[in-house]
Design a protein around this motif. Sequence first.
Motif, PDB file in Angstrom:
ATOM      1  N   ALA A  45      31.970  30.928  23.231  1.00 46.42           N
ATOM      2  CA  ALA A  45      30.927  31.221  24.216  1.00 46.42           C
ATOM      3  C   ALA A  45      31.233  32.579  24.828  1.00 46.42           C
ATOM      4  O   ALA A  45      32.394  32.980  24.928  1.00 46.42           O
ATOM      5  N   LEU A  46      30.190  33.268  25.243  1.00 48.06           N
ATOM      6  CA  LEU A  46      30.359  34.533  25.953  1.00 48.06           C
ATOM      7  C   LEU A  46      29.773  34.336  27.341  1.00 48.06           C
ATOM      8  O   LEU A  46      28.588  34.015  27.476  1.00 48.06           O
ATOM      9  N   ILE A  47      30.624  34.489  28.367  1.00 47.31           N
ATOM     10  CA  ILE A  47      30.143  34.379  29.739  1.00 47.31           C
ATOM     11  C   ILE A  47      30.181  35.751  30.391  1.00 47.31           C
ATOM     12  O   ILE A  47      31.007  36.599  30.022  1.00 47.31           O
ATOM     13  N   THR A  48      29.286  35.966  31.348  1.00 46.95           N
ATOM     14  CA  THR A  48      29.214  37.240  32.041  1.00 46.95           C
ATOM     15  C   THR A  48      29.165  36.998  33.545  1.00 46.95           C
ATOM     16  O   THR A  48      28.673  35.970  34.016  1.00 46.95           O
ATOM     17  N   GLU A  49      29.689  37.986  34.271  1.00 48.14           N
ATOM     18  CA  GLU A  49      29.660  37.963  35.732  1.00 48.14           C
ATOM     19  C   GLU A  49      29.759  39.405  36.215  1.00 48.14           C
ATOM     20  O   GLU A  49      30.703  40.110  35.863  1.00 48.14           O
ATOM     21  N   ALA A  50      28.791  39.822  36.994  1.00 46.72           N
ATOM     22  CA  ALA A  50      28.802  41.149  37.610  1.00 46.72           C
ATOM     23  C   ALA A  50      29.112  42.264  36.615  1.00 46.72           C
ATOM     24  O   ALA A  50      29.921  43.142  36.877  1.00 46.72           O
ATOM     25  N   GLY A  51      28.505  42.214  35.441  1.00 50.45           N
ATOM     26  CA  GLY A  51      28.679  43.268  34.448  1.00 50.45           C
ATOM     27  C   GLY A  51      29.902  43.115  33.556  1.00 50.45           C
ATOM     28  O   GLY A  51      30.066  43.869  32.609  1.00 50.45           O
ATOM     29  N   ALA A  52      30.774  42.171  33.857  1.00 56.07           N
ATOM     30  CA  ALA A  52      31.958  41.932  33.031  1.00 56.07           C
ATOM     31  C   ALA A  52      31.708  40.704  32.163  1.00 56.07           C
ATOM     32  O   ALA A  52      30.876  39.858  32.489  1.00 56.07           O
ATOM     33  N   SER A  53      32.434  40.613  31.047  1.00 55.85           N
ATOM     34  CA  SER A  53      32.245  39.476  30.151  1.00 55.85           C
ATOM     35  C   SER A  53      33.582  38.984  29.620  1.00 55.85           C
ATOM     36  O   SER A  53      34.587  39.696  29.660  1.00 55.85           O
ATOM     37  N   LEU A  54      33.579  37.754  29.122  1.00 56.51           N
ATOM     38  CA  LEU A  54      34.775  37.158  28.553  1.00 56.51           C
ATOM     39  C   LEU A  54      34.354  36.146  27.505  1.00 56.51           C
ATOM     40  O   LEU A  54      33.409  35.377  27.710  1.00 56.51           O
ATOM     41  N   LYS A  55      35.083  36.144  26.381  1.00 59.37           N
ATOM     42  CA  LYS A  55      34.859  35.121  25.359  1.00 59.37           C
ATOM     43  C   LYS A  55      35.662  33.883  25.735  1.00 59.37           C
ATOM     44  O   LYS A  55      36.806  33.986  26.185  1.00 59.37           O
ATOM     45  N   VAL A  56      35.029  32.717  25.539  1.00 59.58           N
ATOM     46  CA  VAL A  56      35.663  31.447  25.854  1.00 59.58           C
ATOM     47  C   VAL A  56      35.613  30.566  24.611  1.00 59.58           C
ATOM     48  O   VAL A  56      34.544  30.312  24.073  1.00 59.58           O
ATOM     49  N   ASP A  57      36.787  30.121  24.164  1.00 59.54           N
ATOM     50  CA  ASP A  57      36.874  29.207  23.032  1.00 59.54           C
ATOM     51  C   ASP A  57      36.706  27.794  23.587  1.00 59.54           C
ATOM     52  O   ASP A  57      37.551  27.308  24.336  1.00 59.54           O
ATOM     53  N   THR A  58      35.621  27.133  23.215  1.00 57.96           N
ATOM     54  CA  THR A  58      35.276  25.816  23.768  1.00 57.96           C
ATOM     55  C   THR A  58      35.592  24.661  22.803  1.00 57.96           C
ATOM     56  O   THR A  58      35.133  23.547  23.025  1.00 57.96           O
ATOM     57  N   GLN A  59      36.374  24.908  21.769  1.00 58.74           N
ATOM     58  CA  GLN A  59      36.620  23.891  20.748  1.00 58.74           C
ATOM     59  C   GLN A  59      37.290  22.630  21.282  1.00 58.74           C
ATOM     60  O   GLN A  59      37.127  21.555  20.713  1.00 58.74           O
ATOM     61  N   LEU A  60      38.027  22.718  22.389  1.00 59.52           N
ATOM     62  CA  LEU A  60      38.685  21.543  22.964  1.00 59.52           C
ATOM     63  C   LEU A  60      37.768  20.749  23.891  1.00 59.52           C
ATOM     64  O   LEU A  60      38.134  19.655  24.318  1.00 59.52           O
ATOM     65  N   LEU A  61      36.609  21.291  24.197  1.00 58.84           N
ATOM     66  CA  LEU A  61      35.676  20.615  25.104  1.00 58.84           C
ATOM     67  C   LEU A  61      34.715  19.767  24.289  1.00 58.84           C
ATOM     68  O   LEU A  61      34.065  20.255  23.375  1.00 58.84           O
ATOM     69  N   HIS A  62      34.616  18.508  24.632  1.00 60.86           N
ATOM     70  CA  HIS A  62      33.764  17.617  23.849  1.00 60.86           C
ATOM     71  C   HIS A  62      32.549  17.101  24.612  1.00 60.86           C
ATOM     72  O   HIS A  62      31.552  16.762  24.013  1.00 60.86           O
ATOM     73  N   ASP A  63      32.644  17.027  25.924  1.00 59.47           N
ATOM     74  CA  ASP A  63      31.558  16.447  26.710  1.00 59.47           C
ATOM     75  C   ASP A  63      30.815  17.463  27.559  1.00 59.47           C
ATOM     76  O   ASP A  63      30.218  17.103  28.565  1.00 59.47           O
ATOM     77  N   VAL A  64      30.863  18.732  27.176  1.00 58.03           N
ATOM     78  CA  VAL A  64      30.178  19.767  27.943  1.00 58.03           C
ATOM     79  C   VAL A  64      29.013  20.289  27.116  1.00 58.03           C
ATOM     80  O   VAL A  64      29.210  20.851  26.041  1.00 58.03           O
ATOM     81  N   ALA A  65      27.807  20.055  27.621  1.00 50.29           N
ATOM     82  CA  ALA A  65      26.604  20.564  26.950  1.00 50.29           C
ATOM     83  C   ALA A  65      26.330  21.966  27.497  1.00 50.29           C
ATOM     84  O   ALA A  65      26.048  22.133  28.678  1.00 50.29           O
ATOM     85  N   LEU A  66      26.453  22.964  26.641  1.00 54.57           N
ATOM     86  CA  LEU A  66      26.284  24.350  27.069  1.00 54.57           C
ATOM     87  C   LEU A  66      24.835  24.803  26.906  1.00 54.57           C
ATOM     88  O   LEU A  66      24.252  24.621  25.846  1.00 54.57           O
TER      89      LEU A  66
END
Length: 121
Positions: A45-66
């Motif tokens: 996943a790619l999240i952004t905040e105030a012009g900055a961004s970060l990649k997030v590996d969500t493979q360990l998350l099973h019950d989060v609907a993005l």
Amino acid sequence: MTTLKPGIIVHLDELHASSPFAATPSQSLRVLGQLNSYDVETGIALITEAGASLKVDTQLLHDVALRQGSLYQFIGELNFTASNEMVLQARVGRNVDGLDLKLYDKALQLRRQFEKEHVHA
């Protein structure tokens, strides 16, 4: 036995090459950002905040609907790819749509001030 550390709350724009938050290998962090994109095949996943961004590996998350455009908070360990790109390996993720961001920022400022005055004294 590995002990999980609580995630240090950071803003995405505080994560850069010379950041103290990125200095420790597998630093446990808590980040907040709007979901910009999500690749189902890789779980990145790619999240952004105030012009900055970060990649997030969500493979360990099973019950989060993005959902693209929603606000999420992730807790996990910051890692670096072979090309020195930062990726958070999320172990916790939750939708925080409706969170009062001004109040969140104010609480973070007060917490950091308290820690500076009392914890590191």
